[in-house]
Design a protein around this motif. Structure first.
Motif: not given
Length: 481
Positions: A368-374, A430-448
């Protein structure tokens, strides 16, 4: 107003009980003091008489002294026969003593102050008298007794004046107490009315109402709590309004994201049904319809995925695994898409680098992050860098794309948010959901996730995954606390 009168009556009752109790105690104490003083005066005279040879002539001789002191004396012999005075007034009656009282006198004990008829007035029991036993000087045997008395009306007048003074004091105190009770009840009722009026304002939707703190009493404590409640309701209402705006915007975004492919698919199918498109273009139309169907599928899947992650309904199968092969595969997978925008993806990753994460979710995040950069980079470069320390593993994705403002950086984690707000332009995703999912999954990993970006220069996303040991140490420290 009922509370006002209840408080006022309660104050008056309490004060009345206190005043009556104190008044009764004062009257009783004062009565005792008056009687005690009367008895002391009679006892002093008795001490003078007892030291003399008591005879009829002697008593008659000192009668003027007794008259000047407003006293009278009766003398009875050992047989309880009156020796002095010789005669009583017509309305006077003899008041014989009881056997126990006679015995008490014979034993040498005095009888304390009590009512007795001694002819001071026409009333019966017109004096307060004491009884003093007499002894013969030569053999110390019982020789009768003296009744020494003073007018009762003097004592009664003193007591009546005392009662009147106490009664006046009670009336004045009640008046003052009633006024003070009114003031206290009015003050408390006014404070309660202020709270009532403020509560009505809250009920009418005015959350800006605040009560002034004045005296620091319990009502001010209640007012302070009310102010805190009003402020909390104000914040809650703002949050509700914000959530309602987001909900409305979300519905519009979802409707738009679904309407665009559906409109395309409907147009293609209608053209094929009405034979608007020539036969040789049917394959291309079917391919386009298939792509739009896939797009709808991705939208639905990403929406469901986001809600499951946000509701904590997914379980992460975290493990430690090498990261080099994963990032190389992602770069290779997205390079074809980057080639269309004349952009190059380069990877820098130590061969022994590892990460502690769910492998599938890790791939989803980086893709998601690399695709967003592309999507936001034309004719530029994208650098995918992996850095490992003793505490964490950092994935850096840096591009030379369009960049973002500070406001855009704050909003990119919201669902369906697009840097390009034009709904007609699809060049940036398209949908604009990619970064929202990234944020939630990183929180579940206790990441930043951190973002550094400059408009017109490019952006850098940094994904930090804590090491397994660091997470376990942090969990252990919290357990000890």
């Amino acid at each position: 107003m009922r509370f006002f009168y209840q408080k006022m009556i309660a104050f008056i009752i309490v004060i009345l009980v206190i005043i009556l109790t104190m008044g009764t105690t004062l009257i009783r104490f004062s009565r005792e003091q008056v009687y005690l003083r009367q008895q002391d005066e009679l006892s002093q005279m008795a001490e003078y008489l007892v030291g003399q040879d008591i005879t009829f002539d002697y008593l008659k001789q000192i009668q003027p002294i007794l008259d000047s002191a407003n006293m009278k004396v009766y003398y009875y012999n050992e047989d309880n026969e009156r020796q002095y005075p010789a005669f009583l007034d017509d309305k006077q009656q003899e008041m014989p003593l009881s056997s126990s009282e006679k015995q008490q006198l014979k034993s040498g004990q005095r009888l304390s102050l009590r009512p007795y008829d001694m002819g001071f007035q026409k009333d019966k029991l017109d004096s307060m008298s004491i009884f003093i036993p007499l002894e013969r000087p030569n053999n110390q045997q019982y020789a009768g007794y003296l009744v020494l008395g003073a007018p009762a009306y003097m004592t009664n007048e003193a007591l009546d004046e005392l009662n009147r003074s106490v009664f006046r004091a009670i009336l004045i105190s009640l008046a003052v107490a009633g006024f003070l009770a009114w003031l206290l009840a009015y003050y408390q009722n006014r404070s309660i009315k202020r709270l009532g009026d403020a509560t009505k304002e809250i009920a009418n939707g005015n959350y800006d109402v605040q009560l002034r703190l004045k005296t620091g009493d319990e009502f001010d404590d209640l007012s302070q709590n009310f102010n805190q409640m009003a402020e909390a309701l104000k914040v809650s209402q703002k949050e509700i309004n914000r959530q309602e705006t987001l909900r409305h915007q979300l519905m519009m975004d979802v409707a738009h994201e679904m309407r665009t492919p559906l409109t395309t698919m409907l147009g293609m199918l209608k053209g094929m049904k009405d034979h608007v498109f020539p036969q040789e273009k049917w394959d291309r139309s079917i391919t386009l319809v298939y792509k739009e169907t896939e797009r709808l599928k991705r939208l639905v899947n990403e929406s469901l995925d986001y809600e499951k992650i946000r509701a904590n309904e997914i379980k992460l199968a975290k493990a430690v695994f090498p990261v080099q092969d994963v990032v190389n595969d992602i770069a290779m997978q997205l390079q074809q898409e980057a080639d269309k925008k004349h952009t190059t993806i380069t990877v820098s990753c130590p061969e022994q680098a590892t990460v502690y994460a769910d492998p599938d979710r890790f791939r989803q995040i980086v893709v998601n992050i690399v695709k967003n950069a592309v999507q936001f980079t034309d004719k530029g470069d994208i650098q995918l860098t992996v850095e490992e320390t003793a505490d964490d593993t950092a994935i850096r994705v840096k591009d030379t794309g369009m960049g973002m403002t500070a406001e855009q950086i704050e909003n990119i984690w919201q669902r369906f948010y697009k840097v390009d707000t034009s709904r007609k332009a699809m060049a940036y995703g398209e949908s604009g959901l990619g970064l929202s999912i990234v944020k939630q999954v990183m929180n579940r990993h206790h990441g930043e996730v951190t973002v550094n970006s400059e408009l017109g220069v490019g952006s850098e996303f940094i994904l930090t995954f804590p090491k397994q040991e660091a997470l376990e140490e942090d969990k252990g420290a919290k357990t000890e606390d």
